[in-house]
Design an enzyme around this catalytic site. Sequence first.
Site, PDB file in Angstrom:
ATOM      1  N   ARG A  83       0.825  -1.217   0.000  1.00 58.33           N
ATOM      2  CA  ARG A  83       0.000   0.000   0.000  1.00 58.33           C
ATOM      3  C   ARG A  83       0.860   1.269   0.000  1.00 58.33           C
ATOM      4  O   ARG A  83       0.489   2.263  -0.608  1.00 58.33           O
ATOM      5  CB  ARG A  83      -0.924   0.007   1.217  1.00 58.33           C
ATOM      6  N   LYS A 108     -11.759  -9.675   9.949  1.00 59.68           N
ATOM      7  CA  LYS A 108     -12.750  -8.585  10.069  1.00 59.68           C
ATOM      8  C   LYS A 108     -14.136  -9.148   9.755  1.00 59.68           C
ATOM      9  O   LYS A 108     -14.619  -9.049   8.627  1.00 59.68           O
ATOM     10  CB  LYS A 108     -12.435  -7.478   9.073  1.00 59.68           C
ATOM     11  N   GLY A 153      -5.533  -5.625   2.670  1.00 59.16           N
ATOM     12  CA  GLY A 153      -4.201  -5.540   3.275  1.00 59.16           C
ATOM     13  C   GLY A 153      -3.558  -6.898   3.484  1.00 59.16           C
ATOM     14  O   GLY A 153      -2.420  -7.134   3.064  1.00 59.16           O
ATOM     15  N   GLY A 160     -12.156  -3.901   2.068  1.00 55.41           N
ATOM     16  CA  GLY A 160     -13.605  -3.668   2.141  1.00 55.41           C
ATOM     17  C   GLY A 160     -14.068  -2.786   0.993  1.00 55.41           C
ATOM     18  O   GLY A 160     -15.121  -3.033   0.386  1.00 55.41           O
TER      19      GLY A 160
HETATM   20  C1  3PG Z   1      -8.668  -1.714   4.910  1.00 60.50           C
HETATM   21  O1  3PG Z   1      -7.655  -2.270   5.364  1.00 60.50           O
HETATM   22  O2  3PG Z   1      -9.584  -2.363   4.362  1.00 60.50           O
HETATM   23  C2  3PG Z   1      -8.745  -0.229   4.919  1.00 60.50           C
HETATM   24  O3  3PG Z   1      -7.559   0.363   5.293  1.00 60.50           O
HETATM   25  C3  3PG Z   1      -9.881   0.231   5.775  1.00 60.50           C
HETATM   26  O4  3PG Z   1      -9.662  -0.100   7.106  1.00 60.50           O
HETATM   27  P1  3PG Z   1     -10.905  -0.216   8.123  1.00 60.50           P
HETATM   28  O5  3PG Z   1     -11.684  -1.430   7.704  1.00 60.50           O
HETATM   29  O6  3PG Z   1     -10.303  -0.339   9.486  1.00 60.50           O
HETATM   30  O7  3PG Z   1     -11.738   1.027   7.953  1.00 60.50           O
END
Ligand code: 3PG
Length: 389
Positions: A36, A194, A342, A365
Amino acid sequence: MKINEMTKINIQKKKILIRLDLNVPMQNNKITSYARIQASLPTIKLALKNKSKIMILSHLGRPTENKFQKKYSLFPIFKYLQTKIKNTNIYFAKNLNDKIKINYGEIIIFENVRFNIGEKENDIKLSKKYASLCDIFVMDAFGTSHRMEASTYGVGMFAKISCAGPLLISEIKSLQKSIKKPQRPLITILGGSKISTKFNILKKLAKISDTTIVGGGIANTFLAIKNNIGKSIYEKDFIKLAKKLIKKYNILIPIDSRTLNICNTKKIYSMKNSNLISDNEEIMDIGDKSIIKIIKIIKKARTIIWNGPVGVFESKKFRLGTEKISYAIANNKNAFSLAGGGDTLAVIEMFNIKKKISYISTGGGAFLEFIEGKKLPSLQMLKKKYIQN
Ligand code: 3PG
């Protein structure tokens, strides 16, 4: 798309505030993937070429606001940038009130925006404060463009001029092109930790996919419908939705897993069928039978959307599932493969398969939301500003 573009406006000798996505994977305060940051370098260099005063904003992880936590500090990223941008003064500001004065052709990197009160809530006061720093706001954090936060949305509304950076523009153009008419079978692989943010995306992606393969915390949530998943991460609140989705769509959950017995000091690793996991075990990776099943599906796919590892790939012991899947995607020469996120970028670097993936997005996301056709708040902001300017 009608938005201002950084490459098309006059940025010479201007105060430029650039929102980048420097949210890179870290372990013990060390960067584990530079992808990134590297993708953001051309934007910084473009501003430098124009002798602008460059101010950089980014988030890192999800810290608690108003509370400094070293593991979320952007300092290691600042140090890395110093090595990549030579013959330029680069400063680090601990907060927005840090009175560091910079000259034209110099750079200042501010500490993680998510330490600032009001960042996540897109607070007006904070947005105005960011906007007051610059003549031009450049939104180039494609990876965070799906967040309506002060540094991705509010600031752009209050800045005199707001525009999109080159990375944001190229991501949108490339993604639009690649999803226009996908070849079938289209498969989606969704993993990672996540869980909550990905579940709603999963709903949309499962609808357009012939098969959806889940791993990590998302898979555990599906497994938890009928099985004991011991101490594994999952999202209780999404079990109801998981039940609905599994009935409606073709979702493949792991039939076996590699687990870690967390009570045993000798750290015993086992391979277990998904219905035989005990109370003290944690799922760390998919098992061998699941790997075989998934690889078969990947081989037949003609379009592959991939986001997230299927296990704790950072640890050698729990990397096999992610490794085998990565190589299967890379070696399917008949498929158009789209990868983003990421951790996914870190996996691609780890297994050195970059050249074999058709398109790699810096977004996670944001990449998924764009594919599912959702409107990204930062783009909406740029469109509104274009009409206003
Ligand atoms: C990601 O890694 O998808 C982006 O940097 C957004 O991060 P976040 O989901 O913590 O907002």
